[in-house]
Design an enzyme around this catalytic site. Structure first.
Site, PDB file in Angstrom:
ATOM      1  CG  LEU A  77      -3.229   5.675  24.069  1.00 33.09           C
ATOM      2  CD1 LEU A  77      -2.813   6.069  25.634  1.00 33.09           C
ATOM      3  CD2 LEU A  77      -2.717   6.709  23.108  1.00 33.09           C
ATOM      4  CG  ASP A  78       1.543   2.360  19.738  1.00 32.83           C
ATOM      5  OD1 ASP A  78       0.415   1.999  18.898  1.00 32.83           O
ATOM      6  OD2 ASP A  78       2.225   3.015  18.992  1.00 32.83           O
ATOM      7  CE  LYS A  79       3.558  -4.834  26.402  1.00 32.94           C
ATOM      8  NZ  LYS A  79       4.011  -6.216  26.061  1.00 32.94           N
ATOM      9  CG  ASP A  80       6.118  -0.689  25.121  1.00 29.83           C
ATOM     10  OD1 ASP A  80       5.729  -0.992  26.089  1.00 29.83           O
ATOM     11  OD2 ASP A  80       6.622  -1.157  23.908  1.00 29.83           O
ATOM     12  CB  THR A  81       1.901   5.107  23.719  1.00 26.60           C
ATOM     13  OG1 THR A  81       2.738   4.916  22.803  1.00 26.60           O
ATOM     14  CG2 THR A  81       1.844   6.423  23.614  1.00 26.60           C
TER      15      THR A  81
END
Length: 327
Positions: free
Chosen positions: A135-139
């Site tokens: 998952l992306d860092k901010d997701t």
């Protein structure tokens, strides 16, 4: 912990032998060798092309994870949605990178897993132990962690054959043009901003990768904010965000792909959450589905935008899945 194998014939390459025994690729075997985890006749193996002799004893070590001092901010609570001897399903918080990379200096989810003494698969490089997908860092939201190599191989195969279902919730600054839309294209690095991915409208180009997503409209507010569902058929870097940009749509709080004028005045992280995940359990072959609750910050923001009753209705997992199946 260790596993021991005995070669039954002469001259077979060690990487081919272990790939067959472990049901993994030769590249994954080479990663194990690089980590110093493979021994032949009690001597560390340096090359995958080592020719085996009949009766050779091959030992594969499973490293013992030792807790290490971590920054205070990593000693946090991450919700465990499901756990058994083979895997974990976690609710990843935002602002947490999944695994190390050259550009990553802060602690990661893998660091947290090691800190908590979880057994992890070790097919990849050490910084990616246990990681089947990212998952992306901010997701925020659901992520599956493999505790052993058997699980890792089988879950990776489900990803490859598109048997693992992954569904996201996102809040857009402008409604989708249609109730249901899909994007199927190749993604590559944006030449004008290497932090971003860009969708190629036509043919495949060098270093690009095939990608496919589907989007459905769930709820639209009076001020035209649009809650959507997103289904991944592939899992490329920034896929949902890049595909929405291709449709000229942007997620609230997305400082990389978002439009400056569309961002809320108050500071807020990207309103993107991995909400549902489906797969077959590698060992029992039971079909599993997990709804991963929205985290408090995102849920509170959505309650400011939408009526709670309407919000609860559209977040029903059966309705979301049915909407993707319906034509």
């Amino acid at each position: 912990m260790q596993k021991v194998f005995i070669a039954l014939t002469d001259h077979k390459r060690l990487d081919e032998f272990l790939a067959k025994e472990l049901q993994i690729s030769k590249n994954q075997v080479l990663n194990l060798i690089k980590e110093g985890l493979v021994f032949c006749q009690k001597k560390e193996v340096k090359k995958g092309g080592l020719a085996l002799k009949e009766g050779d004893e091959i030992t594969l070590l499973t490293p013992k994870i030792t807790p290490k001092p971590l920054k205070k901010e990593l000693d946090l609570e991450i919700e465990v949605i499901f756990e058994d001897e083979d895997l974990l399903v976690l609710n990843k918080p935002p602002n947490l990178v999944v695994h190390k990379a050259l550009s990553v200096k802060e602690p990661t989810l893998v660091d947290w897993l090691e800190f908590k003494n979880y057994e992890l698969s070790n097919l990849g490089l050490k910084e990616r132990y246990g990681i089947v997908h990212r998952l992306d860092k901010d997701t925020s939201g659901g992520i599956v962690i493999a505790k052993n190599n058997f699980t890792h191989v089988h879950l990776s195969e489900q990803l490859k054959t598109k048997m693992m279902g992954r569904y996201y919730i996102a809040l857009l600054s402008t409604p989708l043009k249609e109730e249901k839309m899909s994007v199927e294209c190749y993604l590559t690095r944006n030449p004008n901003n290497r932090l971003k991915m860009i969708a190629l409208k036509a043919v495949k180009k060098e270093k690009s990768r095939y990608s496919k997503s589907e989007f459905i409209s769930l709820l639209t507010s009076q001020n035209n904010l649009n809650l959507i569902g997103a289904k991944l058929f592939t899992g490329r870097t920034h896929q949902i965000r890049a595909h929405l940009e291709y449709l000229n749509r942007h997620i609230i709080g997305d400082n990389l792909y978002g439009l400056n004028g569309a961002l809320p005045k108050e500071e807020i992280r990207i309103m993107l959450h991995a909400y549902l995940i489906e797969f077959k359990h590698p060992r029992s072959e039971q079909k599993l589905r997990f709804k991963v609750p929205l985290l408090k910050d995102m849920l509170e923001y959505l309650k400011k935008v939408f009526d709670k009753e309407n919000l609860d209705e559209v977040l029903d997992e059966e309705k979301i899945l049915h909407a993707f199946i319906a034509k």
